[in-house]
Design a protein around this motif. Structure first.
Motif, PDB file in Angstrom:
ATOM      1  N   ALA A  55       0.834  -1.205   0.000  1.00  0.00           N
ATOM      2  CA  ALA A  55       0.000   0.000   0.000  1.00  0.00           C
ATOM      3  C   ALA A  55       0.865   1.251   0.000  1.00  0.00           C
ATOM      4  N   SER A  56       2.166   1.091  -0.231  1.00  0.00           N
ATOM      5  CA  SER A  56       3.111   2.201  -0.229  1.00  0.00           C
ATOM      6  C   SER A  56       2.775   3.204  -1.328  1.00  0.00           C
ATOM      7  N   ASP A  57       3.126   4.473  -1.098  1.00  0.00           N
ATOM      8  CA  ASP A  57       2.880   5.510  -2.101  1.00  0.00           C
ATOM      9  C   ASP A  57       3.728   5.326  -3.354  1.00  0.00           C
ATOM     10  N   ASP A  58       4.900   4.717  -3.209  1.00  0.00           N
ATOM     11  CA  ASP A  58       5.788   4.565  -4.362  1.00  0.00           C
ATOM     12  C   ASP A  58       5.747   3.147  -4.931  1.00  0.00           C
ATOM     13  N   VAL A  59       4.611   2.483  -4.789  1.00  0.00           N
ATOM     14  CA  VAL A  59       4.439   1.106  -5.254  1.00  0.00           C
ATOM     15  C   VAL A  59       4.662   1.012  -6.769  1.00  0.00           C
ATOM     16  N   MET A  60       5.195  -0.115  -7.210  1.00  0.00           N
ATOM     17  CA  MET A  60       5.342  -0.377  -8.641  1.00  0.00           C
ATOM     18  C   MET A  60       4.933  -1.817  -8.912  1.00  0.00           C
ATOM     19  N   ASP A  61       4.398  -2.062 -10.079  1.00  0.00           N
ATOM     20  CA  ASP A  61       4.057  -3.425 -10.479  1.00  0.00           C
ATOM     21  C   ASP A  61       5.346  -4.187 -10.743  1.00  0.00           C
ATOM     22  N   VAL A  62       5.396  -5.426 -10.288  1.00  0.00           N
ATOM     23  CA  VAL A  62       6.576  -6.269 -10.476  1.00  0.00           C
ATOM     24  C   VAL A  62       6.130  -7.571 -11.128  1.00  0.00           C
ATOM     25  N   THR A  63       6.858  -8.000 -12.134  1.00  0.00           N
ATOM     26  CA  THR A  63       6.587  -9.273 -12.787  1.00  0.00           C
ATOM     27  C   THR A  63       7.746 -10.211 -12.499  1.00  0.00           C
ATOM     28  N   LEU A  64       7.418 -11.408 -12.054  1.00  0.00           N
ATOM     29  CA  LEU A  64       8.418 -12.423 -11.774  1.00  0.00           C
ATOM     30  C   LEU A  64       8.024 -13.686 -12.516  1.00  0.00           C
ATOM     31  N   PHE A  65       8.910 -14.162 -13.362  1.00  0.00           N
ATOM     32  CA  PHE A  65       8.666 -15.382 -14.126  1.00  0.00           C
ATOM     33  C   PHE A  65       9.843 -16.304 -13.881  1.00  0.00           C
ATOM     34  N   THR A  66       9.583 -17.470 -13.345  1.00  0.00           N
ATOM     35  CA  THR A  66      10.658 -18.398 -13.021  1.00  0.00           C
ATOM     36  C   THR A  66      10.287 -19.807 -13.434  1.00  0.00           C
ATOM     37  N   MET A  67      11.234 -20.501 -14.023  1.00  0.00           N
ATOM     38  CA  MET A  67      11.089 -21.935 -14.290  1.00  0.00           C
ATOM     39  C   MET A  67      12.366 -22.598 -13.816  1.00  0.00           C
ATOM     40  N   LEU A  68      12.223 -23.568 -12.953  1.00  0.00           N
ATOM     41  CA  LEU A  68      13.363 -24.346 -12.485  1.00  0.00           C
ATOM     42  C   LEU A  68      12.937 -25.800 -12.529  1.00  0.00           C
ATOM     43  N   TYR A  69      13.568 -26.570 -13.362  1.00  0.00           N
ATOM     44  CA  TYR A  69      13.172 -27.958 -13.525  1.00  0.00           C
ATOM     45  C   TYR A  69      14.373 -28.773 -13.961  1.00  0.00           C
TER      46      TYR A  69
END
Length: 77
Positions: A55-69
């Motif tokens: 809920a921070s005023d300086d919030v930013m959208d973050v995308t995380l994509f991980t595949m470990l197999y």
């Protein structure tokens, strides 16, 4: 990236490292090491899921994509 929204800036008062992290590589690991690598990653994902959105005023959208197999060794015909 095309519209300039990806933030490559360094954190204010931070270490000087960019906020973005990119990695793509293939390793040969034994099964135990793969398990040891997977565990801390899973803990990070669990932590993020428990935190929920900021809920921070300086919030930013973050995308995380991980595949470990692991790949089983191929069979010779």
């Amino acid at each position: 990236m095309a519209d300039g929204r990806v933030d490559f800036s360094t954190p204010k008062g931070g270490s000087g490292a960019s906020r973005a992290v990119f990695a793509h590589f293939t390793l040969r690991l034994d099964p135990d090491r793969l398990t040891r690598l997977r565990s801390p990653l899973a803990e990070i994902f669990d932590e993020l899921a428990e935190e929920g959105p900021s809920a921070s005023d300086d919030v930013m959208d973050v995308t995380l994509f991980t595949m470990l197999y692991g790949l089983r060794a191929g069979t010779e015909s």
